[in-house]
Design an enzyme around this catalytic site. Sequence first.
Site, PDB file in Angstrom:
ATOM      1  CB  SER A   1     -26.264  -6.588  33.955  1.00  0.00           C
ATOM      2  OG  SER A   1     -25.635  -6.043  32.807  1.00  0.00           O
TER       3      SER A   1
ATOM      4  CG  PHE B   1     -22.538  12.744  18.338  1.00  0.00           C
ATOM      5  CD1 PHE B   1     -22.133  13.976  18.804  1.00  0.00           C
ATOM      6  CD2 PHE B   1     -21.600  11.965  17.669  1.00  0.00           C
ATOM      7  CE1 PHE B   1     -20.837  14.439  18.597  1.00  0.00           C
ATOM      8  CE2 PHE B   1     -20.301  12.408  17.453  1.00  0.00           C
ATOM      9  CZ  PHE B   1     -19.926  13.655  17.920  1.00  0.00           C
ATOM     10  CG  ASN B   2     -27.293  13.179  22.548  1.00  0.00           C
ATOM     11  OD1 ASN B   2     -26.110  13.406  22.333  1.00  0.00           O
ATOM     12  ND2 ASN B   2     -27.904  13.576  23.643  1.00  0.00           N
TER      13      ASN B   2
ATOM     14  NE  ARG C   1     -26.527  17.943  33.232  1.00  0.00           N
ATOM     15  CZ  ARG C   1     -27.125  16.959  32.562  1.00  0.00           C
ATOM     16  NH1 ARG C   1     -27.682  15.960  33.217  1.00  0.00           N
ATOM     17  NH2 ARG C   1     -27.149  16.966  31.240  1.00  0.00           N
TER      18      ARG C   1
ATOM     19  CB  ALA D   1     -21.383  -6.395  26.151  1.00  0.00           C
TER      20      ALA D   1
ATOM     21  N   GLY E   1     -19.104  20.362  33.343  1.00  0.00           N
ATOM     22  CA  GLY E   1     -18.635  19.534  32.246  1.00  0.00           C
ATOM     23  C   GLY E   1     -19.568  19.422  31.062  1.00  0.00           C
TER      24      GLY E   1
ATOM     25  N   GLY F   1     -30.042  -5.434  29.894  1.00  0.00           N
ATOM     26  CA  GLY F   1     -30.854  -5.799  28.739  1.00  0.00           C
ATOM     27  C   GLY F   1     -32.092  -6.583  29.138  1.00  0.00           C
TER      28      GLY F   1
ATOM     29  CE1 TYR G   1     -19.923   4.455  27.974  1.00  0.00           C
ATOM     30  CE2 TYR G   1     -20.214   6.800  27.511  1.00  0.00           C
ATOM     31  CZ  TYR G   1     -20.386   5.474  27.155  1.00  0.00           C
ATOM     32  OH  TYR G   1     -21.015   5.169  25.967  1.00  0.00           O
TER      33      TYR G   1
END
Length: 319
Positions: free
Chosen positions: A34, A164-165, A279, A69, A281, A36, A136
């Site tokens: 979906s 993290f990122n 933004r 997933a 939050g 990948g 999420y």
Amino acid sequence: MKLLVTGGAGYIGSVVAAQLTEAGHEVTVLDDLSTGHADAVPSGARFVQGSITDAAAVLEGMDGVLHFAAKSLVGESVERPGLYWAHNLGGTLALLDAMRTAGVGRIVFSSTAATYGEPERSPIVETDPTRPTNPYGASKLAVDTALTAFAGMYGLAPVSLRYFNVGGAYTAADGRVYRERHTVETHLIPNVLAVALGQRESVNVFGTDYPTPDGTCVRDYIHVSDLARAHLLALDACTPGEHKVYNLGSGTGFSVQEVVSVCREVTGHPIPAVVGGRRAGDPAVLVASSEKIQRELGWKPEHPEVRDIVADAWAALPR
């Protein structure tokens, strides 16, 4: 070991699957494609197209699971929370039940820094409060809670890695290059590099009045190859009846302006930036303490500088 990698056709999952095959493990990738890409599955891995709810059919004889997933777009999770609860939590519960039936106890779970929400301090440690600000992060935290329960009740051996990122690209031993290629791209570095490629006119900078050295948000970036290596170490750290949680980051913060400047230097492109308001939050600073995983598993980032991440990501992009 014989290992199942759910979501192994995605960005991070494919890099982990590649490193696992290089380490001599027998890898099966389960992915519904979906988000990948079938061509991201390492050549040495078996590929099964399907949902995590189909895991029971491929778990027989497995020694462990690496679980990637998940639905992972924060904005979409706010718009469609039911989808995120059903997939991220519901799907994982189905996976855990299938593991219990098949007698597979070892699982390394792809968790997220979003479980912490807006932190009270930086760097963030694993014992800090978890207060996710979107479905999420909440669904990922719920999975962590379920893993603790399954460890206590059934002797499951889970490890959660809170990223993290993540950025950069990975070149495997066979020369294949694994890179980010999301249909909906929300990450800063690939969006900035898209401007240098001529795919976007400019990059948006949200807020320049934060209490940081240059006024823009500060984030922790980790190279995808370092992240993947942590998963292999986590496999050996799985302990029946105990749920272990580790943060994964470089331990160093880089501001949005610093990332944009590095991208300009690496690409030689001016990369126009459009400044807008904050933004809702967005915390001013999100930096991980990875001291626990360094102390307990001996992991440390080999590419802690954002320049290495940007340079590898740029080199991997098709021209």
